[in-house]
Each structure stands twice: as structure tokens, then as C-alpha cells.
Design an enzyme around this catalytic site. Structure first.
Site, short mmCIF file in Angstrom:
data_model
loop_
_atom_site.label_atom_id
_atom_site.label_comp_id
_atom_site.label_asym_id
_atom_site.label_seq_id
_atom_site.Cartn_x
_atom_site.Cartn_y
_atom_site.Cartn_z
N ASP A 192 97.78 42.44 -8.04
CA ASP A 192 98.22 43.56 -6.96
C ASP A 192 96.73 43.69 -6.28
O ASP A 192 95.34 43.61 -6.73
CB ASP A 192 98.52 44.73 -7.66
CG ASP A 192 99.73 44.88 -8.16
OD1 ASP A 192 100.97 44.74 -7.40
OD2 ASP A 192 99.93 44.93 -9.32
N ASP A 219 90.54 43.49 -7.34
CA ASP A 219 90.26 44.80 -6.34
C ASP A 219 89.93 45.92 -7.30
O ASP A 219 89.86 47.01 -6.12
CB ASP A 219 91.26 44.42 -5.41
CG ASP A 219 92.30 45.09 -5.99
OD1 ASP A 219 92.61 44.58 -7.24
OD2 ASP A 219 93.05 46.23 -5.01
N ASP A 260 93.28 38.84 -11.44
CA ASP A 260 93.77 40.40 -11.09
C ASP A 260 95.30 39.47 -10.11
O ASP A 260 95.42 38.84 -9.05
CB ASP A 260 92.84 40.82 -10.35
CG ASP A 260 93.72 42.28 -10.03
OD1 ASP A 260 94.82 43.04 -10.84
OD2 ASP A 260 93.26 43.06 -8.99
#
Ligand SMILES: [Mg+2]
Length: 278
Positions: free
Chosen positions: A27, A214, A25
Site C-alpha cells: 500500500d 512508505d 511494501d
């Protein structure tokens, strides 16, 4: 949920001897979370590390993001890796292309909702409406705490009449509300689709998928890959369905560096080994 580095000695062999596919991922995973999407910048160090990893034997890289494909390609800026944008609705990589089909009428509906949202959100300070082509995002990280309910009310007001007919779908991420097309597709399904591509296992080597993320949208990938690979949540261990956790993007870099050290350069490994044998 276990701290990944506590199990390193157990995981090391699998990472060394398999064809590792790193699904990352962006960000909050490769770059620190920032106030606005344009301020979330990947460090030179991280970018250099990704470049090295992309050139390693037995290693494939895919950046999986909720950003648009164009955006995520631009912010990472590396060639020869796979990019998956809009939570998997658009994918691009070496010899690999995918664009999700969107039900007819969705673009028009999304266009109407966007205009309505612009009006409804006009008085709220700090809110950012982002049109990502396939999806619309309303970011409220910069909105005052006491005004957040106004953002949510405006969003729901604009979408509610399209929800009943399943003309749109919603998703909720970190400080962001999203409008998505009504398709059964997410980060998890797109990762499984990618893993069926032939280029991931040309020699029949075992493939070890590693997914690191996240956010709420990463949970779909964690459940798809459970028992099939390494699933790693970034942040404080909590409700995530991932098997492991890392504490933050610095931990992610540390882990990627460790994987990088395990993997040989593409095309040179054989020579080096022969020399060592002599
Ligand atoms: Mg994220």
C-alpha cells in the site's frame, strides 16, 4: 536523504552485478493509497513488471505488508514470489514458510478487545475494524477529522488494561491503529531473517537487498538494512531513516523498470551472451 534517480549512475553497477533482493511494501508503494484497503489495487502494468522481475536471473522478490498473508497474496496474485504478511508475522514463498509463535492467551485477549472495540466504535462513521488473524487494525481514513480523536480514545480505552501486563503491543501506521501480539518481531527482523535463507545466495554472489516502503512500520526495515543495502522511502523526504527517497508509486514503477532492464532472463542469459560474442 537523496532522490534515488540523482544517484542512478552510482547505484547502477551494484544493481547490475549483485543478486538483488527487492523487498516491496504494497500500500502506497506498489499500489496507490486508497480510501479503504479493498480499493488499493495494483495496476496491470505493475503486476506485469513484477512478473517479469520474478523471472529474471539475479533477482528475488518479496512483498512485505501489514495486510494478512492471505490478503496480500490475493491482491498481488503472483506465484513464485515471497509474501510476508502481518508485518512479517507470517511468511510464505517457494520452499519458505514462517509463522510467528504467539504467546498463549493472545488470541483470547485479542478476541475480547475486538468485541469491546466493536461496541466502542459503533457510533463513529467511516471507521473500519479489520481482523487480520494475528493483528487487529482500526482504519480511520474515512472518519471525519473532528471525530478522529474519538477513534483513538475508543482504541486506547479498549487496550489500556492489557498494555500494562505486556499482553498486547500497539503500532501506528498511516491512518491506522493496530493491535499486535507482544513479540519482538517486525518488518526489519523478518527481512533480516529472510536474508539468512540459503536460497538468496546459492552461488555465493554478493546480495544487494533493496527495501522500498512508505509507512512508519517500514522504518524498522530501513534501520535493519542501513549500510547493508538500498533503503528507499516513498513520499516527501522527511524524517525517515532511509537513505534514498522516491516521490510516489509511479516513481517506484519507474525504478523497478530500470532494474528489470539491467537483469537478464533466467536461463537464457548465457546463450544470448555467447551469440553476442560470436
Ligand atoms: Mg505502505
Amino acid at each position: 536523504m537523496r532522490y534515488l534517480f540523482n544517484d542512478w549512475s552510482k547505484l547502477r553497477g551494484g544493481l547490475e552485478n549483485s543478486r538483488v533482493v527487492l523487498f516491496l511494501d504494497y500500500d502506497g508503494t506498489l499500489a496507490p493509497i486508497a480510501d479503504t484497503p479493498d480499493k488499493a489495487v495494483i495496476s496491470k502494468e505493475a503486476k506485469g513488471l513484477l512478473r517479469e522481475l520474478s523471472k529474471k536471473r539475479g533477482c528475488r522478490l518479496a512483498v512485505i505488508s501489514g495486510r494478512s498473508l492471505k490478503d496480500i497474496k490475493g491482491v498481488v496474485g503472483l506465484k513464485d514470489i515471497i509474501y510476508s504478511g502481518n508485518h512479517g508475522l507470517e511468511i510464505d514463498g517457494p520452499e519458505l514458510k514462517f509463522k510467528s509463535v504467539v504467546p498463549s492467551g493472545f488470541k483470547e485477549t485479542a478476541g475480547k478487545i475486538k468485541l469491546d472495540l466493536l461496541k466502542r466504535l459503533a457510533g463513529i462513521k467511516g471507521v473500519i475494524l479489520e481482523d487480520k488473524g494475528y493483528t487487529l487494525s482500526v482504519h480511520y481514513r474515512l472518519v471525519k477529522k473532528e471525530d478522529i480523536h474519538l477513534v483513538k480514545a475508543a482504541f486506547h480505552g479498549a487496550v489500556i488494561r492489557y498494555l500494562a501486563g505486556k499482553r498486547v503491543k500497539l503500532s501506528y501506521g498511516k491512518m491506522v491503529l493496530e493491535l499486535k501480539p507482544p513479540v519482538e518481531w517486525d518488518k526489519g527482523k523478518s527481512v533480516m531473517w529472510l536474508l539468512t535463507r540459503r536460497e538468496f545466495a546459492p552461488g555465493g554472489d554478493p546480495v544487494l537487498p533493496v527495501y522500498i516502503g512508505d509507512d512508519v512500520t517500514d522504518e524498522d526495515a530501513f534501520s535493519s538494512l542501513r549500510k547493508k543495502g538500498l533503503t528507499v522511502f516513498v513520499g516527501k523526504p522527511g524524517k525517515s531513516g532511509a537513505e534514498y527517497y522516491l516521490k510516489g508509486h509511479r516513481d517506484v514503477l519507474k525504478f523497478l523498470r530500470m532494474v528489470n532492464d539491467l537483469k537478464r532472463e533466467r536461463g537464457h542469459g548465457g546463450d544470448r551472451e555467447r551469440k553476442r560474442a560470436l
